[in-house]
Design a protein around this motif. Sequence first.
Motif, short mmCIF file in Angstrom:
data_model
loop_
_atom_site.label_atom_id
_atom_site.label_comp_id
_atom_site.label_asym_id
_atom_site.label_seq_id
_atom_site.Cartn_x
_atom_site.Cartn_y
_atom_site.Cartn_z
N TYR A 1 0.97 -1.23 -0.21
CA TYR A 1 -0.05 -0.04 0.11
C TYR A 1 0.94 1.25 0.17
CZ TYR A 1 -4.04 -2.89 0.81
OH TYR A 1 -5.01 -3.93 0.70
N ALA B 1 0.77 3.97 -2.89
CA ALA B 1 0.73 5.39 -2.62
C ALA B 1 1.77 6.36 -3.33
CB ALA B 1 0.43 5.68 -1.17
N HIS C 1 -2.73 9.56 -0.95
CA HIS C 1 -2.72 8.72 -2.01
C HIS C 1 -2.84 7.13 -1.24
CE1 HIS C 1 -2.19 11.02 -5.61
NE2 HIS C 1 -1.25 11.50 -5.07
N LYS D 1 -4.44 3.99 0.21
CA LYS D 1 -5.89 3.54 0.18
C LYS D 1 -6.23 2.62 1.31
CE LYS D 1 -5.83 3.79 -5.15
NZ LYS D 1 -5.87 3.07 -6.28
N HIS D 2 -5.58 2.40 2.57
CA HIS D 2 -5.97 1.80 3.51
C HIS D 2 -6.07 2.59 4.55
CE1 HIS D 2 -6.45 -1.56 6.12
NE2 HIS D 2 -6.50 -2.42 5.15
#
Length: 328
Positions: free
Chosen positions: A43, A47, A101, A103-104
């Motif tokens: 992740y 990003a 950016h 996403k988790h």
Amino acid sequence: MGSGPAAGSVRARYLVYFQYLGTDFNGVAAVRGAQRAVGVQNYLEEAAEGLKSVVPVKFTISSRTDAGVHALSNAAHLDVQRRSGQPPFSPEVLTQALNTHLKHPAIRILQAFRVPGDFHARHSASSRTYLYRLATGCPRYDQLPVFERHRCWALQATCLDVAAMQEAAQHLLGTHDFSAFQSAGSESPSSVRTLRRASVSPGPASPFLLPQEGRRLQFWSLEFESQSFLYRQVRRMTAVLVAVGLGTLTPAQVRLILESRDPLGRHQTRVAPAHGLFLKSVLYRDLEDRAGDVACAQQESQGPGGRKAPGQPDFKPETSGPTAGGLG
């Protein structure tokens, strides 16, 4: 002269601090290939694609953590190479961009610093501290508040012999061969480590307890500090200290276990659950005076980038000592 998209571009190296809840991840390391991206590093690097670096950004993680293990503050270095004519990102902009950016929701960038091009996040670390959280007075797992599940090891016992645990922890301090507390799969060529601190103390009361639960549940904190750890060393030491607290081992037996250098002995094969373990901090000798800023960034809740970083550090990284990362 060089040619291609990297010609004339400038590479900048950054040290980045980040935190995560490890429950949803298969550890911090990236999972490569066709498998679903389940590592924290996956992740982070996804990003970083938003930075539009000429060369894909790779995170070199300071301290590896297993599946289910959390981090209040881990660290990594990364290189960002912008196109010719574009200046390097400031640490503040880099922090905000990565958080934007990501996403988790269980991962957050705390802070970034510009560092020299030969800095190495794993090799240069001077200290790593792990925190392990215990809870006593929980006869059944479903009696643990849902907000504390996956964040502590719930013991059925109503109390622990903390004095005996503290005595046992003293046997672990100093420079020893910790083979007896090492799990198979370690990549380190040496099992000698120097444990600088091992403490057992009452933990802060959980804010998630109802009044009737606060009279029954007690939290405890175990902390371990070293420059580096062997694979699952912290979780194995924790399991042995808990056995002392429950009365199934004596402090003197812990010393004998350490001296045995046998990882397959009767007692030392126990491993504390991953979900109670937190990587608390990674320090660098010439950045230790900035550790308070990182701690503040952990607690800061305003904005995606956290607290604004001070000026860029001017230092040379350490290159001596063990090369293994934190493998608690």
